[in-house]
Scaffold this motif. Structure first.
Motif, mmCIF file in Angstrom:
data_model
loop_
_atom_site.group_PDB
_atom_site.id
_atom_site.type_symbol
_atom_site.label_atom_id
_atom_site.label_comp_id
_atom_site.label_asym_id
_atom_site.label_seq_id
_atom_site.Cartn_x
_atom_site.Cartn_y
_atom_site.Cartn_z
ATOM 1 N N SER A 41 0.804 -1.219 0.000
ATOM 2 C CA SER A 41 0.000 0.000 0.000
ATOM 3 C C SER A 41 0.842 1.277 0.000
ATOM 4 O O SER A 41 0.305 2.371 -0.203
ATOM 5 C CB SER A 41 -0.932 0.003 1.216
ATOM 6 N N ASP A 42 2.150 1.158 0.241
ATOM 7 C CA ASP A 42 3.023 2.330 0.216
ATOM 8 C C ASP A 42 3.309 2.790 -1.217
ATOM 9 O O ASP A 42 3.826 3.899 -1.412
ATOM 10 C CB ASP A 42 4.352 2.037 0.914
ATOM 11 N N PHE A 43 2.983 1.944 -2.183
ATOM 12 C CA PHE A 43 3.262 2.277 -3.583
ATOM 13 C C PHE A 43 1.993 2.703 -4.314
ATOM 14 O O PHE A 43 0.909 2.189 -4.069
ATOM 15 C CB PHE A 43 3.871 1.073 -4.307
ATOM 16 N N ILE A 44 2.170 3.656 -5.220
ATOM 17 C CA ILE A 44 1.058 4.089 -6.061
ATOM 18 C C ILE A 44 0.792 3.043 -7.138
ATOM 19 O O ILE A 44 -0.357 2.760 -7.481
ATOM 20 C CB ILE A 44 1.376 5.447 -6.724
ATOM 21 N N GLY A 45 1.857 2.451 -7.665
ATOM 22 C CA GLY A 45 1.709 1.444 -8.700
ATOM 23 C C GLY A 45 2.992 1.260 -9.489
ATOM 24 O O GLY A 45 4.083 1.656 -9.048
ATOM 25 N N VAL A 46 2.872 0.649 -10.667
ATOM 26 C CA VAL A 46 4.003 0.373 -11.546
ATOM 27 C C VAL A 46 4.171 1.535 -12.521
ATOM 28 O O VAL A 46 3.210 1.947 -13.181
ATOM 29 C CB VAL A 46 3.788 -0.942 -12.323
ATOM 30 N N LEU A 47 5.385 2.038 -12.614
ATOM 31 C CA LEU A 47 5.656 3.173 -13.492
ATOM 32 C C LEU A 47 5.472 2.786 -14.956
ATOM 33 O O LEU A 47 5.953 1.739 -15.409
ATOM 34 C CB LEU A 47 7.083 3.678 -13.278
ATOM 35 N N ASP A 48 4.772 3.628 -15.702
ATOM 36 C CA ASP A 48 4.662 3.474 -17.146
ATOM 37 C C ASP A 48 6.043 3.744 -17.737
ATOM 38 O O ASP A 48 6.667 4.777 -17.449
ATOM 39 C CB ASP A 48 3.647 4.487 -17.695
#
Length: 245
Positions: free
Chosen positions: A211-218
């Protein structure tokens, strides 16, 4: 920002009592009130009577004193309360929408004590300066990621860390990009949350929660410096992998 700031407690007083965190709420509430008064003073000091506008650096001194998280929290609270008034039409829908992006709990009488008491036009002008200053940091956000937050596999991917997981002195793009290396949290369907990752900026290795991450970078947003660091990190990993085959 050159320093860090007192902890922002984002729960209500009632919740603080339930959790045994009353002093944390009290300390943060005091800082919220001080921040609101500082914004009011900055607006008074920076108002140009000749043209009816704020000087362009009005928000900067308050941001340096209290940090983005608290300033945004106080501004969001002020907009939330202002929207209940008969003058709510004096602030744009876009500004209200920005305010809703920051969660402010319903906290009884506490909320009104850290409302910024100023004209609607001045409040909106200050909000714009705070937003512009945040944009100038060049941080990565959800718009730079691919897929839904709860869907991608994280292992072997470049991940975007949430700014609020970092101290504000570390709010820069180099501190946000991490290579996922393992842990149950790398899988979107695992019960565990641990994600072990290495920072592309300084090669620090640590454990985060998914949950500390926004997601995978494009990949289209991967900076050249990060691409070089990624190759440096993956090089030894690929060599070790080749030796075990």
């Amino acid at each position: 920002m050159g320093s860090d700031f007192p902890y922002l407690y984002s729960y209500s007083r009632a919740e603080a009592r339930r959790l045994g965190q009353v002093q944390m709420h009290k300390d943060s509430f005091y800082q919220n009130v001080c921040c609101a008064r500082a914004i009011e003073q900055a607006i008074r000091d920076c108002f140009n009577e000749a043209d009816g506008h704020l000087s362009k650096d009005c928000a900067q001194s308050v941001l340096e004193q209290f940090g983005f998280m608290r300033v945004n929290f106080v501004l969001a609270n002020s907009l939330k309360e202002f929207e209940k008034s008969i003058c709510r039409h004096l602030v744009s829908g876009e500004t209200y929408q920005w305010g809703r992006e920051t969660f402010v709990p319903e906290d009884g009488s506490c909320n009104r004590y850290y409302v910024v008491d100023t004209a609607a036009s001045m409040l909106e002008a200050f909000v714009k300066q705070a937003r512009d200053a945040y944009q100038a940091l060049g941080l990565f956000g959800p718009e730079h990621c691919v897929g839904a937050m709860d869907e991608p596999e994280y292992e072997g991917k470049v991940l975007v860390l949430r700014p609020d997981a970092l101290r504000e002195s570390c709010w820069n793009p180099r501190s946000q990009l991490w290579l996922g290396e393992g842990g149950f949290g790398c899988s979107p369907h695992a019960r565990g949350q641990a994600v072990y990752a290495v920072c592309l900026g300084d090669r620090e290795q640590t454990r985060w929660n998914r949950s500390d991450f926004i997601g995978v970078l494009d990949e289209q947003y991967l900076p050249d410096w990060a691409r070089e660091k990624l190759e440096e990190i993956r090089g030894p990993q690929q060599e070790r992998g080749g030796m075990t085959m």
